[in-house]
Structures are given as structure tokens and as C-alpha cells.
Design a protein around this motif. Structure first.
Motif, PDB file in Angstrom:
ATOM      1  N   ASN A  88      46.811 -80.005  -6.159  1.00 17.00           N
ATOM      2  CA  ASN A  88      45.820 -79.246  -6.921  1.00 17.00           C
ATOM      3  C   ASN A  88      46.537 -78.241  -7.819  1.00 17.00           C
ATOM      4  N   ILE A  89      46.226 -78.235  -9.106  1.00 16.44           N
ATOM      5  CA  ILE A  89      46.833 -77.294 -10.053  1.00 16.44           C
ATOM      6  C   ILE A  89      45.770 -76.346 -10.530  1.00 16.44           C
ATOM      7  N   THR A  90      46.033 -75.094 -10.347  1.00 18.62           N
ATOM      8  CA  THR A  90      45.085 -74.074 -10.789  1.00 18.62           C
ATOM      9  C   THR A  90      45.183 -73.921 -12.295  1.00 18.62           C
ATOM     10  N   HIS A  91      44.185 -73.274 -12.841  1.00 16.24           N
ATOM     11  CA  HIS A  91      44.180 -73.035 -14.290  1.00 16.24           C
ATOM     12  C   HIS A  91      45.377 -72.186 -14.708  1.00 16.24           C
ATOM     13  N   GLN A  92      45.732 -71.206 -13.881  1.00 18.72           N
ATOM     14  CA  GLN A  92      46.875 -70.338 -14.188  1.00 18.72           C
ATOM     15  C   GLN A  92      48.171 -71.126 -14.168  1.00 18.72           C
ATOM     16  N   GLU A  93      48.331 -72.021 -13.197  1.00 16.60           N
ATOM     17  CA  GLU A  93      49.554 -72.831 -13.116  1.00 16.60           C
ATOM     18  C   GLU A  93      49.637 -73.804 -14.292  1.00 16.60           C
ATOM     19  N   ARG A  94      48.463 -74.352 -14.671  1.00 18.12           N
ATOM     20  CA  ARG A  94      48.468 -75.281 -15.811  1.00 18.12           C
ATOM     21  C   ARG A  94      48.933 -74.578 -17.077  1.00 18.12           C
ATOM     22  N   ASN A  95      48.445 -73.372 -17.300  1.00 20.30           N
ATOM     23  CA  ASN A  95      48.867 -72.607 -18.471  1.00 20.30           C
ATOM     24  C   ASN A  95      50.369 -72.281 -18.431  1.00 20.30           C
ATOM     25  N   MET A  96      50.852 -71.927 -17.228  1.00 18.05           N
ATOM     26  CA  MET A  96      52.271 -71.580 -17.081  1.00 18.05           C
ATOM     27  C   MET A  96      53.154 -72.784 -17.396  1.00 18.05           C
ATOM     28  N   TYR A  97      52.817 -73.952 -16.785  1.00 20.31           N
ATOM     29  CA  TYR A  97      53.636 -75.144 -17.049  1.00 20.31           C
ATOM     30  C   TYR A  97      53.506 -75.618 -18.494  1.00 20.31           C
ATOM     31  N   GLY A  98      52.335 -75.486 -19.050  1.00 22.28           N
ATOM     32  CA  GLY A  98      52.155 -75.859 -20.450  1.00 22.28           C
ATOM     33  C   GLY A  98      53.011 -75.000 -21.375  1.00 22.28           C
ATOM     34  N   LYS A  99      53.022 -73.697 -21.081  1.00 21.04           N
ATOM     35  CA  LYS A  99      53.840 -72.788 -21.897  1.00 21.04           C
ATOM     36  C   LYS A  99      55.322 -73.113 -21.783  1.00 21.04           C
ATOM     37  N   ILE A 100      55.759 -73.424 -20.525  1.00 13.90           N
ATOM     38  CA  ILE A 100      57.173 -73.757 -20.315  1.00 13.90           C
ATOM     39  C   ILE A 100      57.543 -75.026 -21.083  1.00 13.90           C
ATOM     40  N   LEU A 101      56.715 -76.039 -20.976  1.00 15.88           N
ATOM     41  CA  LEU A 101      56.991 -77.290 -21.691  1.00 15.88           C
ATOM     42  C   LEU A 101      56.995 -77.068 -23.198  1.00 15.88           C
ATOM     43  N   ASP A 102      56.082 -76.264 -23.686  1.00 11.87           N
ATOM     44  CA  ASP A 102      56.013 -76.006 -25.120  1.00 11.87           C
ATOM     45  C   ASP A 102      57.255 -75.257 -25.609  1.00 11.87           C
ATOM     46  N   GLN A 103      57.680 -74.235 -24.844  1.00 11.86           N
ATOM     47  CA  GLN A 103      58.859 -73.455 -25.252  1.00 11.86           C
ATOM     48  C   GLN A 103      60.130 -74.314 -25.255  1.00 11.86           C
ATOM     49  N   GLU A 104      60.316 -75.097 -24.206  1.00  6.30           N
ATOM     50  CA  GLU A 104      61.521 -75.903 -24.122  1.00  6.30           C
ATOM     51  C   GLU A 104      61.530 -77.015 -25.174  1.00  6.30           C
ATOM     52  N   ALA A 105      60.355 -77.537 -25.450  1.00  3.95           N
ATOM     53  CA  ALA A 105      60.265 -78.541 -26.510  1.00  3.95           C
ATOM     54  C   ALA A 105      60.607 -77.929 -27.860  1.00  3.95           C
ATOM     55  N   ASP A 106      60.141 -76.677 -28.077  1.00  2.89           N
ATOM     56  CA  ASP A 106      60.483 -75.990 -29.324  1.00  2.89           C
ATOM     57  C   ASP A 106      61.988 -75.773 -29.443  1.00  2.89           C
ATOM     58  N   LYS A 107      62.654 -75.434 -28.317  1.00  2.07           N
ATOM     59  CA  LYS A 107      64.114 -75.244 -28.350  1.00  2.07           C
ATOM     60  C   LYS A 107      64.812 -76.523 -28.777  1.00  2.07           C
ATOM     61  N   LEU A 108      64.386 -77.656 -28.146  1.00  2.00           N
ATOM     62  CA  LEU A 108      65.005 -78.942 -28.514  1.00  2.00           C
ATOM     63  C   LEU A 108      64.725 -79.283 -29.970  1.00  2.00           C
TER      64      LEU A 108
END
Length: 554
Positions: A365-385
């Protein structure tokens, strides 16, 4: 696990061995050149004496071949008046002629009781004898002498008379005077003097022979005039012509056998005996070692200069090889570091993305807060690449000249405010202040200019202490250009590294760079700035901060 450092094989030992070989070869070449030059100068010392000999004897040879034979032009009719003129000319022209004795000679068949040389019916006697010489004041002294005086010249007269009679004895109708006959009969060369009897015609010689053979008492008396000159010579008054002054220090005319002459020892010494009537003397050539050393050095200098230039050229080639090796070594190391750092730069965001993905996949189960956190992490790392790949792609396009300039008029105030707003969101702890003073738009590529701004701001944030993350950005407009300055309060850059920071793959070594970087940031800024027609400058004080200045023409 021990990390092995990558090394580039330089073969410096081979270069050192080659330099040592060149140096030894240079020393040996200089030594051989010096030896060969010394031997050549010594050989020249002995060979070039002929040039001095010929130049010194040139006046004597002219006198012997031309001045003496001039007497024959008078065909025996040279009286005492003309003899004075001729003798004075010879004495003044040739300083080595000390005295001239003139015999006015008679060939006759008369039975006079005159002192002379008689052969059968031929009588040869001097009608008058005159002596000519110059005194110390170069005035001509003329003296008349009696034919009966006991003088050495009487022997000269007798010898010439005997030679003439001997020649008449073998004379026949087909006889012609050869050059050998002339020198054998009419010249009489002795040490210190030359006797010359004018050369009569063949018909006159035949008349002399007829008088010699005729014993008839009824023959009519006849008389023929001949001129005999005796030239007394002093070889030591010859003017020495030293046309090889670099080889001969001292040239003298010395007697060949004079026990009173004490010769000084010289480093090199040689002599040449004088010819003919000068044969009791010689030309002595002497040179000291110090004197010849000057000539050796003069001839050695261009040789050693050429050898030295060749040696320098070879050393320069060695230096260029070494520099090329050093550059290749540096490039190899930079490329090695670039691959390692690039791998690290790619590996870090990839690892973070992978971890985030695994966490999302494994979570029930992924909470809304966790979804936002992982989404932000994926977005930031993708931007770095994405930023890293865009930077590499843009840099490659600039180097290959395939990047196109997409220029447009940009409002710098709006452009800068958008960049600053995004920066404050990205770096909330960065103290960013700005000063914008522009009143017109700038024609530029906004995407490329944004990349330069972002790189300089990222460096200012990265290379600053936590308590000093400060940057002041100023954009001003002058009459001819737009000037943009980025001043931070970071760690600064040492003077030794300022000249290298714009090179590809170069990384300043400090505590903020331990995590690794590609080393393309500032090189990218410089290439982009110059690509857009501008220039970038840097000034820095280590420990106080760094200022980058961009200048773009209007």
C-alpha cells in the motif's frame, strides 16, 4: 579492494638516453671539428706560403723579364745619356737593385793595344764604364770608371765575353736563337747580381763569327757596339707582400747560411729559398701558437655554430616529443577521470531511480505522501540524467560545428527573473541578489544563454561553504555590449589553476570535488559563450570568492 591508478607509458628513460646520446655526439663533433680546423689551418700555413712568395717576387720577375730585356731595344746604340735615364728608372722602380754598372762594349777586328778580351781576330773591350746608384736621399749618383780598374765587374765582363765567343764558335748559317740560347748566352746570373748583354740580330752574330775566323790582314777594320749591364741586387730590400695576414705573423728575408743569425723558435715555421740571383736568401715564415689560435677560432666559429644549431634543433625535437607525450599523458588521465566521473554521475541517479522503483514495486500500500515523495525523487533524478546528456550532446555539437544558433531578441530583465525564480526554488538556501540595468533587448539564443547562467549558478552553490552560499548577479548595458557578472563568496580558485579551468575534463582538486564531476561545466560555458560571439573572463581570490564576467556585443 585496492584501486589501481591508471598510468600512461611515457618512455621518459628513452628520451633521456637519446638526449645523453645527442650530447655526447655534440661534444665529439665539436672536438673533431676543432681538430680538423686546427689541422686545416696548419696545412694552409705550409701551402699558402706560395701565394706570399709569388706576390713578393712579382716586382723582381717583372724586372727580370721586362726591364732587363728593354736594353735590347737599343741594339747596342745606348749611349751614356740614355743609360742614365734607363738606370735611374730601374733604380727608382726596384728598391732591391742597389747599383747598375754600364759597359759600352766594342766588338772589333782592329789590332789596337786596348785592354780587352781577344779571340783570334776578334777583340772585345769596354769603351767606357759607368756606375749608377741612389744615395740615402734618393739622389742619383753617377760615376765613371776606367776599364783598367781591378773591379769584380771585370770578371763579369770577361765571363760574358767568353760565353759570347763560345756561342760564336758553334754558330752556323741555319742557327736561330732559341729562348734557351738567350738565357744561356746573354744572361749571366750569379748570387747578388745579374749580367745582361743586349741581344744582337742573327746577321750581326754572323758578322762577329766572320771576324773571329778571319785572319786576313787585308780585311777592312770594323767595329760594333754592344751594351752590357751588371745589376747588383740586395734581396733583403724586396718588399714582402703578406697577402695571408691571418696565417703568417712574421715574414722575413734571411740568408740561407748565416752563422750570425739566431732564429727564434716558433710554433710553426717554414721557409722558401729565393730563385736565381737571390738564391743566397730565403723567405722565412713564422707564427706563434697564440696568433694561429685566432685564425683557428675564426674558422672554427661557423662550424661550431652550425653544429650547435643542429644540436639545438634536435633538442627542440626532443622537447616537442616530450611535450606531446606529456599532453597525451594528461589527455589520457583526463579521459580516464572523465569516464570514471561520468560513470559515477550516471550511476548515482540510476541507482536512486532503481531503489525508488523497487520500493514502489515491493510496497503493498502506498500512501499519497509516499507517492508524491517517490514521484519527486524520480523526477529529480531523471532531470539530472537529462541535463547531463544535454550538456554532453551540446558540447559535442559545438565541437563538430553542428549546433545551430537559434537567435531571437530576448528581454533580459524577464529572462533573468525567470532564471532567478527557478534558482530560488532549486536552492532555497542560496542567498541570490541581482542588479539589472538594461534598456533594450539582446539578440541571443535563450536556451544556450540559460545553460550558461545555470552552470555558473550551480558552480557558485556547489563550491561554497554552507554558511557562505551567496551569489550576486549583475547585468548591465554599455554603449557597445552587455556585461553580466556572477560574483560568489565561495572557496575561490588558486592562480595556478585559473589557466586550466576552461579546459575539457579538467577538475579543480578540492574537498568539494571528491564526489566527482565530469569536468565539462566551465569548458561548456566558454564554448557556448564564444559560439554566441561573446567572451568569458574570470578573477578569483582563494578563500574569498570568484567572479565570472560574460561580455556580449550589442
Amino acid at each position: 579492494m585496492v584501486k589501481k591508478a591508471s598510468k600512461y607509458r611515457k618512455n621518459i628513460g628513452l628520451l633521456i638516453a637519446f638526449i645523453a646520446f645527442l650530447t655526447v655526439l655534440y661534444i665529439v663533433s665539436v672536438f673533431l671539428a676543432r681538430t680538423v680546423t686546427s689541422n686545416f689551418v696548419e696545412s694552409e700555413f705550409f701551402n699558402r706560403r706560395v701565394d706570399v712568395f709569388d706576390a713578393t717576387l712579382k716586382p723582381f720577375n717583372s724586372f727580370f723579364n721586362n726591364d732587363i730585356s728593354e736594353v735590347s731595344n737599343y741594339q747596342g746604340y745606348l749611349d751614356s745619356t740614355h743609360a742614365v735615364t734607363y738606370s735611374e728608372k730601374i733604380l727608382r722602380r726596384n728598391s732591391f737593385v742597389e747599383e747598375i754598372v754600364f759597359y759600352d762594349v766594342i766588338f772589333t777586328n782592329q789590332n789596337a793595344s786596348t785592354t780587352g778580351v781577344r779571340f783570334q781576330n776578334l777583340l772585345i773591350y769596354p769603351r767606357s764604364i759607368f756606375s749608377y746608384r741612389l744615395d740615402e736621399e734618393h739622389r742619383l749618383i753617377r760615376e765613371s770608371m776606367s776599364s783598367t780598374e781591378s773591379r769584380p765587374t771585370s770578371d763579369d765582363f770577361n765571363n760574358m765575353a767568353i760565353k759570347m765567343v763560345n756561342f760564336l764558335d758553334v754558330l752556323h748559317d741555319s742557327t736561330s736563337l732559341t729562348e734557351n740560347d738567350i738565357y744561356r748566352v746573354f744572361y749571366h746570373t750569379m748570387p747578388g747580381k745579374i749580367a745582361y748583354l743586349n741581344i744582337p740580330r742573327i746577321s750581326t752574330l754572323k758578322s762577329y763569327k766572320a771576324l773571329l775566323a778571319d785572319t786576313s790582314a787585308t780585311t777592312m777594320p770594323v767595329a760594333y757596339d754592344q751594351d752590357l749591364f751588371i745589376y747588383h741586387l740586395n734581396p733583403q730590400k724586396l718588399k714582402i707582400v703578406n697577402n695571408q695576414p691571418r696565417l703568417y705573423e712574421n715574414i722575413r728575408i734571411l740568408a740561407i747560411a748565416d752563422p750570425n743569425v739566431i732564429e727564434e723558435e716558433s710554433f710553426l715555421s717554414t721557409d722558401m729559398p729565393l730563385p736565381g740571383s737571390l738564391s743566397e736568401f730565403k723567405l722565412q715564415f713564422d707564427s706563434s701558437e697564440q696568433f694561429l689560435r685566432g685564425e683557428i677560432n675564426r674558422r672554427f666559429f661557423p662550424v661550431v655554430l652550425g653544429v650547435s644549431l643542429l644540436y639545438i634543433v634536435l633538442l627542440l625535437i626532443v622537447y616537442l616529443i616530450y611535450r606531446n607525450i606529456a599532453i597525451n599523458s594528461r589527455l589520457f588521465q583526463l579521459q580516464y577521470d572523465f569516464i570514471n566521473n561520468l560513470t559515477h554521475e550516471f550511476k548515482t541517479p540510476v541507482s536512486v531511480i532503481k531503489i525508488a522503483g523497487n520500493n514502489i514495486r515491493s510496497a503493498e500500500n502506498i500512501t499519497h505522501q509516499e507517492r508524491n515523495m517517490y514521484g519527486k525523487i524520480l523526477d529529480q533524478e531523471a532531470d539530472k540524467l537529462n541535463n547531463l546528456m544535454n550538456k554532453l550532446l551540446s558540447f559535442t555539437q559545438i565541437e563538430n560545428k553542428s549546433l545551430k544558433f537559434k537567435g531571437e531578441y530576448v528581454d533580459l530583465i524577464t529572462f533573468c527573473e525567470e532564471v532567478f525564480d527557478a534558482t530560488r526554488i532549486k536552492y532555497p538556501d542560496l542567498d541570490l541578489s541581482s542588479h539589472l540595468d538594461v534598456d533594450s533587448k539582446m539578440y541571443t539564443d535563450p536556451v544556450l544563454l540559460h545553460s550558461v547562467f545555470q552552470n555558473l549558478i550551480d558552480n557558485a552553490y556547489k563550491y561554497s561553504e554552507i554558511s557562505r552560499k551567496i551569489i550576486d548577479i549583475s547585468v548591465q548595458q554599455t554603449k557597445k555590449s552587455f556585461v553580466m557578472t556572477f560574483a560568489d563568496r565561495g572557496i575561490g580558485i588558486s592562480k595556478a589553476e585559473l589557466k586550466n579551468i576552461f579546459k575539457k575534463f579538467y577538475r579543480v582538486k578540492n574537498q568539494f570535488n571528491q564526489g566527482g564531476s565530469v569536468g565539462l561545466g566551465l569548458a561548456f560555458c566558454k564554448e557556448i559563450t564564444e559560439f554566441m560571439g561573446g567572451e568569458i573572463r574570470v578573477s578569483s581570490v582563494e578563500g574569498e570568492g570568484t567572479t565570472f564576467t560574460l561580455i556580449f556585443p550589442k
